[in-house]
Motif scaffolding. Structure first.
Motif, PDB file in Angstrom:
ATOM      1  N   SER A 150       0.838 -10.516  -6.286  1.00  0.00           N
ATOM      2  CA  SER A 150       0.051  -9.947  -5.178  1.00  0.00           C
ATOM      3  C   SER A 150      -0.660 -11.059  -4.413  1.00  0.00           C
ATOM      4  O   SER A 150      -0.779 -11.000  -3.184  1.00  0.00           O
ATOM      5  CB  SER A 150      -0.996  -8.952  -5.695  1.00  0.00           C
ATOM      6  OG  SER A 150      -0.447  -7.670  -5.826  1.00  0.00           O
ATOM      7  N   THR A 151      -1.137 -12.060  -5.130  1.00  0.00           N
ATOM      8  CA  THR A 151      -1.835 -13.167  -4.452  1.00  0.00           C
ATOM      9  C   THR A 151      -0.870 -13.931  -3.558  1.00  0.00           C
ATOM     10  O   THR A 151      -1.192 -14.281  -2.421  1.00  0.00           O
ATOM     11  CB  THR A 151      -2.469 -14.109  -5.500  1.00  0.00           C
ATOM     12  OG1 THR A 151      -3.217 -13.314  -6.418  1.00  0.00           O
ATOM     13  CG2 THR A 151      -3.373 -15.136  -4.847  1.00  0.00           C
TER      14      THR A 151
ATOM     15  N   GLU B  23       0.848  -1.196   0.000  1.00  0.00           N
ATOM     16  CA  GLU B  23       0.000   0.000   0.000  1.00  0.00           C
ATOM     17  C   GLU B  23       0.889   1.254   0.000  1.00  0.00           C
ATOM     18  O   GLU B  23       1.921   1.284   0.649  1.00  0.00           O
ATOM     19  CB  GLU B  23      -0.911   0.019   1.236  1.00  0.00           C
ATOM     20  CG  GLU B  23      -1.630  -1.295   1.548  1.00  0.00           C
ATOM     21  CD  GLU B  23      -2.527  -1.796   0.425  1.00  0.00           C
ATOM     22  OE1 GLU B  23      -3.107  -0.954  -0.284  1.00  0.00           O
ATOM     23  OE2 GLU B  23      -2.625  -3.025   0.267  1.00  0.00           O
TER      24      GLU B  23
ATOM     25  N   ARG C 100      -0.871  -4.896 -10.542  1.00  0.00           N
ATOM     26  CA  ARG C 100      -1.018  -6.112  -9.718  1.00  0.00           C
ATOM     27  C   ARG C 100      -1.420  -7.325 -10.570  1.00  0.00           C
ATOM     28  O   ARG C 100      -2.186  -7.213 -11.511  1.00  0.00           O
ATOM     29  CB  ARG C 100      -2.055  -5.961  -8.593  1.00  0.00           C
ATOM     30  CG  ARG C 100      -1.694  -4.936  -7.549  1.00  0.00           C
ATOM     31  CD  ARG C 100      -2.573  -5.134  -6.312  1.00  0.00           C
ATOM     32  NE  ARG C 100      -2.350  -4.093  -5.324  1.00  0.00           N
ATOM     33  CZ  ARG C 100      -1.328  -4.097  -4.479  1.00  0.00           C
ATOM     34  NH1 ARG C 100      -0.453  -5.065  -4.497  1.00  0.00           N
ATOM     35  NH2 ARG C 100      -1.181  -3.119  -3.597  1.00  0.00           N
TER      36      ARG C 100
ATOM     37  N   ARG D 253      -9.365 -13.104 -11.712  1.00  0.00           N
ATOM     38  CA  ARG D 253      -8.162 -13.195 -12.563  1.00  0.00           C
ATOM     39  C   ARG D 253      -8.429 -14.042 -13.803  1.00  0.00           C
ATOM     40  O   ARG D 253      -8.008 -13.693 -14.896  1.00  0.00           O
ATOM     41  CB  ARG D 253      -6.985 -13.770 -11.752  1.00  0.00           C
ATOM     42  CG  ARG D 253      -5.720 -13.952 -12.589  1.00  0.00           C
ATOM     43  CD  ARG D 253      -4.475 -14.036 -11.734  1.00  0.00           C
ATOM     44  NE  ARG D 253      -4.409 -12.883 -10.862  1.00  0.00           N
ATOM     45  CZ  ARG D 253      -4.046 -12.924  -9.587  1.00  0.00           C
ATOM     46  NH1 ARG D 253      -3.654 -14.048  -9.043  1.00  0.00           N
ATOM     47  NH2 ARG D 253      -4.032 -11.815  -8.870  1.00  0.00           N
TER      48      ARG D 253
ATOM     49  N   ARG E 298     -13.921  -6.948  -7.405  1.00  0.00           N
ATOM     50  CA  ARG E 298     -13.057  -5.999  -6.703  1.00  0.00           C
ATOM     51  C   ARG E 298     -13.849  -5.238  -5.635  1.00  0.00           C
ATOM     52  O   ARG E 298     -13.393  -5.092  -4.502  1.00  0.00           O
ATOM     53  CB  ARG E 298     -12.451  -5.009  -7.714  1.00  0.00           C
ATOM     54  CG  ARG E 298     -11.542  -3.976  -7.071  1.00  0.00           C
ATOM     55  CD  ARG E 298     -11.087  -2.913  -8.065  1.00  0.00           C
ATOM     56  NE  ARG E 298     -10.244  -1.944  -7.404  1.00  0.00           N
ATOM     57  CZ  ARG E 298      -8.923  -2.017  -7.347  1.00  0.00           C
ATOM     58  NH1 ARG E 298      -8.283  -2.986  -7.938  1.00  0.00           N
ATOM     59  NH2 ARG E 298      -8.231  -1.106  -6.694  1.00  0.00           N
TER      60      ARG E 298
ATOM     61  N   TYR F  76      -0.001 -11.287  -0.636  1.00  0.00           N
ATOM     62  CA  TYR F  76      -1.087 -10.927   0.302  1.00  0.00           C
ATOM     63  C   TYR F  76      -1.768 -12.158   0.910  1.00  0.00           C
ATOM     64  O   TYR F  76      -1.919 -12.259   2.123  1.00  0.00           O
ATOM     65  CB  TYR F  76      -2.144 -10.049  -0.397  1.00  0.00           C
ATOM     66  CG  TYR F  76      -1.757  -8.597  -0.509  1.00  0.00           C
ATOM     67  CD1 TYR F  76      -0.887  -8.170  -1.507  1.00  0.00           C
ATOM     68  CD2 TYR F  76      -2.237  -7.648   0.378  1.00  0.00           C
ATOM     69  CE1 TYR F  76      -0.522  -6.837  -1.633  1.00  0.00           C
ATOM     70  CE2 TYR F  76      -1.881  -6.305   0.266  1.00  0.00           C
ATOM     71  CZ  TYR F  76      -1.027  -5.914  -0.736  1.00  0.00           C
ATOM     72  OH  TYR F  76      -0.657  -4.599  -0.844  1.00  0.00           O
ATOM     73  N   GLN F  77      -2.210 -13.079   0.014  1.00  0.00           N
ATOM     74  CA  GLN F  77      -2.956 -14.227   0.555  1.00  0.00           C
ATOM     75  C   GLN F  77      -1.995 -15.295   1.099  1.00  0.00           C
ATOM     76  O   GLN F  77      -2.328 -15.996   2.042  1.00  0.00           O
ATOM     77  CB  GLN F  77      -3.863 -14.829  -0.537  1.00  0.00           C
ATOM     78  CG  GLN F  77      -5.155 -14.055  -0.767  1.00  0.00           C
ATOM     79  CD  GLN F  77      -4.963 -12.642  -1.273  1.00  0.00           C
ATOM     80  OE1 GLN F  77      -4.250 -12.425  -2.262  1.00  0.00           O
ATOM     81  NE2 GLN F  77      -5.554 -11.664  -0.602  1.00  0.00           N
TER      82      GLN F  77
ATOM     83  N   ILE G 228     -10.438 -13.631  -5.779  1.00  0.00           N
ATOM     84  CA  ILE G 228      -9.371 -12.996  -6.561  1.00  0.00           C
ATOM     85  C   ILE G 228      -9.023 -13.853  -7.787  1.00  0.00           C
ATOM     86  O   ILE G 228      -8.872 -13.345  -8.889  1.00  0.00           O
ATOM     87  CB  ILE G 228      -8.123 -12.760  -5.674  1.00  0.00           C
ATOM     88  CG1 ILE G 228      -8.402 -11.591  -4.717  1.00  0.00           C
ATOM     89  CG2 ILE G 228      -6.880 -12.490  -6.515  1.00  0.00           C
ATOM     90  CD1 ILE G 228      -7.428 -11.477  -3.575  1.00  0.00           C
TER      91      ILE G 228
ATOM     92  N   LYS H 272       2.635   2.737  -7.105  1.00  0.00           N
ATOM     93  CA  LYS H 272       2.702   1.971  -8.357  1.00  0.00           C
ATOM     94  C   LYS H 272       1.633   2.380  -9.368  1.00  0.00           C
ATOM     95  O   LYS H 272       1.864   2.288 -10.570  1.00  0.00           O
ATOM     96  CB  LYS H 272       2.675   0.463  -8.093  1.00  0.00           C
ATOM     97  CG  LYS H 272       1.362   0.014  -7.582  1.00  0.00           C
ATOM     98  CD  LYS H 272       1.289  -1.442  -7.322  1.00  0.00           C
ATOM     99  CE  LYS H 272       0.036  -1.720  -6.522  1.00  0.00           C
ATOM    100  NZ  LYS H 272      -1.162  -0.947  -6.869  1.00  0.00           N
TER     101      LYS H 272
ATOM    102  N   LEU I 123      -8.413  -4.015   2.963  1.00  0.00           N
ATOM    103  CA  LEU I 123      -7.050  -4.524   3.161  1.00  0.00           C
ATOM    104  C   LEU I 123      -6.101  -3.461   3.717  1.00  0.00           C
ATOM    105  O   LEU I 123      -5.199  -3.767   4.495  1.00  0.00           O
ATOM    106  CB  LEU I 123      -6.507  -5.118   1.860  1.00  0.00           C
ATOM    107  CG  LEU I 123      -7.062  -6.517   1.622  1.00  0.00           C
ATOM    108  CD1 LEU I 123      -7.869  -6.580   0.351  1.00  0.00           C
ATOM    109  CD2 LEU I 123      -5.965  -7.535   1.619  1.00  0.00           C
TER     110      LEU I 123
HETATM  111  P1  TMP Z   1      -4.816  -1.468  -5.171  1.00  0.00           P
HETATM  112  O1  TMP Z   1      -4.805  -2.062  -6.543  1.00  0.00           O
HETATM  113  O2  TMP Z   1      -5.500  -0.171  -5.144  1.00  0.00           O
HETATM  114  O3  TMP Z   1      -3.488  -1.463  -4.517  1.00  0.00           O
HETATM  115  O4  TMP Z   1      -5.778  -2.360  -4.247  1.00  0.00           O
HETATM  116  C1  TMP Z   1      -5.986  -3.667  -4.440  1.00  0.00           C
HETATM  117  C2  TMP Z   1      -5.988  -4.379  -3.113  1.00  0.00           C
HETATM  118  O5  TMP Z   1      -6.252  -5.761  -3.369  1.00  0.00           O
HETATM  119  C3  TMP Z   1      -4.671  -4.309  -2.371  1.00  0.00           C
HETATM  120  O6  TMP Z   1      -4.915  -4.101  -0.995  1.00  0.00           O
HETATM  121  C4  TMP Z   1      -4.073  -5.685  -2.534  1.00  0.00           C
HETATM  122  C5  TMP Z   1      -5.271  -6.570  -2.748  1.00  0.00           C
HETATM  123  N1  TMP Z   1      -4.973  -7.741  -3.580  1.00  0.00           N
HETATM  124  C6  TMP Z   1      -4.785  -8.952  -2.949  1.00  0.00           C
HETATM  125  O7  TMP Z   1      -4.889  -9.048  -1.722  1.00  0.00           O
HETATM  126  N2  TMP Z   1      -4.479 -10.036  -3.704  1.00  0.00           N
HETATM  127  C7  TMP Z   1      -4.356  -9.977  -5.070  1.00  0.00           C
HETATM  128  O8  TMP Z   1      -4.058 -10.984  -5.726  1.00  0.00           O
HETATM  129  C8  TMP Z   1      -4.557  -8.704  -5.717  1.00  0.00           C
HETATM  130  C9  TMP Z   1      -4.431  -8.592  -7.190  1.00  0.00           C
HETATM  131  C10 TMP Z   1      -4.862  -7.616  -4.916  1.00  0.00           C
END
Ligand code: TMP
Length: 224
Positions: free
Chosen positions: A107-108, A19, A103, A81, A57, A111-112, A77, A23, A163
Motif C-alpha cells: 500500500s505504501t 478503495e 494492507r 508500521r 491512523r 499510494y505514497q 505510516i 478486501k 484519502l
Molecule cells: P482502509 O484500510 O480502510 O482501506 O484505509 C486505509 C487508508 O490508508 C487507505 O486510503 C490507504 C491508506 N494507506 C496508505 O496510503 N498507505 C499505506 O501504506 C497504508 C497501509 C494505507
C-alpha cells in the motif's frame, strides 16, 4: 529480499487493493476459513494494529485544515508500521500464527509511491528499514476499476476519509501501482478480480489460498 519464511514459523498473508475493493470483508471471511482449516489466525490491519499505530491512523485519515506533505504521510505510516511489526506481527509469526493483515508495505508503494509520486527507491529503502525487511509470504491484491470502487465506497454510507477524497487520477495511479508491483513479484502477489459478487470473490480467494497452502506445505526438493 528477506521473506517472513526465513524469519519465523508462522505464515504472513497481506490483502491489498484500492478503495471499495471489498478486501476488508474478504479478510474477515478468509480468517474464518483459515481458522476452520485449523490454523491459529491473527487478523490485523494497517495503518493500525497497536494502540499507538491506531492513533496514527486517526491522524492520517481524518480531515485536517493543514495540508499533509506526502513525505509526512509516508513517515507517519512507516512509524506506525514499525510499531505494528515489532509488537504484533513478529511476535505472532514467532508463535507460529497465521497473520492476515489488511494492507501492508505494498500500500505504501502504491499510494505514497505511485499515487503521491514519492521516489520509489527511497520509499522501498525506508520501508525495509521500518519493517526489518519483513516481506509477506503471500499478498492478494483485490482489483476493481476505480469508478466501481469509488461508487461502492460512496454506497457504503461510511464517511469518506482524507484519502478516499483524492481525485480519480490519484486512485488510477494507485491501481496502476498495484499492477506494477504484481508484475515485478508474480510469485508473491496474486491479483484477484474483485468486481464480481462478494461470494464469487470469496470462492476465488479460497481457491487461491488452498492451492498456495498446498504448495507452501509440500516438501521442497533438496538443493545441492
Ligand atoms: P482502509 O484500510 O480502510 O482501506 O484505509 C486505509 C487508508 O490508508 C487507505 O486510503 C490507504 C491508506 N494507506 C496508505 O496510503 N498507505 C499505506 O501504506 C497504508 C497501509 C494505507
Amino acid at each position: 529480499m528477506s521473506s517472513a519464511s526465513r524469519q519465523s514459523p508462522g505464515i504472513f498473508i497481506t490483502l491489498e487493493g484500492g478503495e471499495g475493493s471489498g478486501k476488508t470483508t474478504q479478510a474477515r471471511r478468509l480468517c474464518a476459513y483459515l481458522t476452520a482449516q485449523g490454523l491459529n489466525v491473527l487478523r490485523t490491519r494497517e495503518p493500525g494494529g497497536t494502540l499507538l499505530a491506531e492513533r496514527v491512523r486517526t491522524l492520517l485519515l481524518n480531515h485536517s485544515k493543514e495540508t499533509v506533505a506526502p513525505e509526512t504521510e509516508a513517515l507517519l505510516i512507516l512509524a506506525a508500521r514499525r510499531q505494528h511489526v515489532e509488537h504484533v506481527i513478529k511476535p505472532a509469526l514467532a508463535q507460529g500464527k497465521t497473520v492476515v493483515c489488511d494492507r501492508f508495505s505494498d500500500s505504501t508503494m502504491a499510494y505514497q509511491g505511485y499515487g503521491r509520486g514519492l521516489d520509489l527507491r527511497t520509499l522501498r529503502m525506508m520501508n525495509d528499514w521500518a519493517t526489518g525487511k519483513l516481506v509477506p509470504h503471500l499478498t492478494l491484491v483485490f482489483d476493481v476499476p476505480v469508478p466501481v470502487g469509488l461508487q461502492r465506497r460512496r454506497g457504503q454510507g461510511t464517511t469518506q476519509n482524507r484519502l478516499d477524497r483524492e481525485a480519480e487520477r490519484f486512485h488510477k495511479n494507485v491501481r496502476a501501482g498495484f499492477h506494477a508491483l504484481a508484475k515485478k513479484e508474480p510469485r508473491r502477489i496474486m491479483v484477484i478480480d474483485a468486481s464480481s459478487s462478494l461470494e464469487s470473490v470469496e470462492r476465488e480467494v479460497r481457491y487461491c489460498i488452498t492451492n498456495w497452502l498446498k504448495a507452501y506445505r509440500s516438501p521442497k526438493p533438496h538443493r545441492r
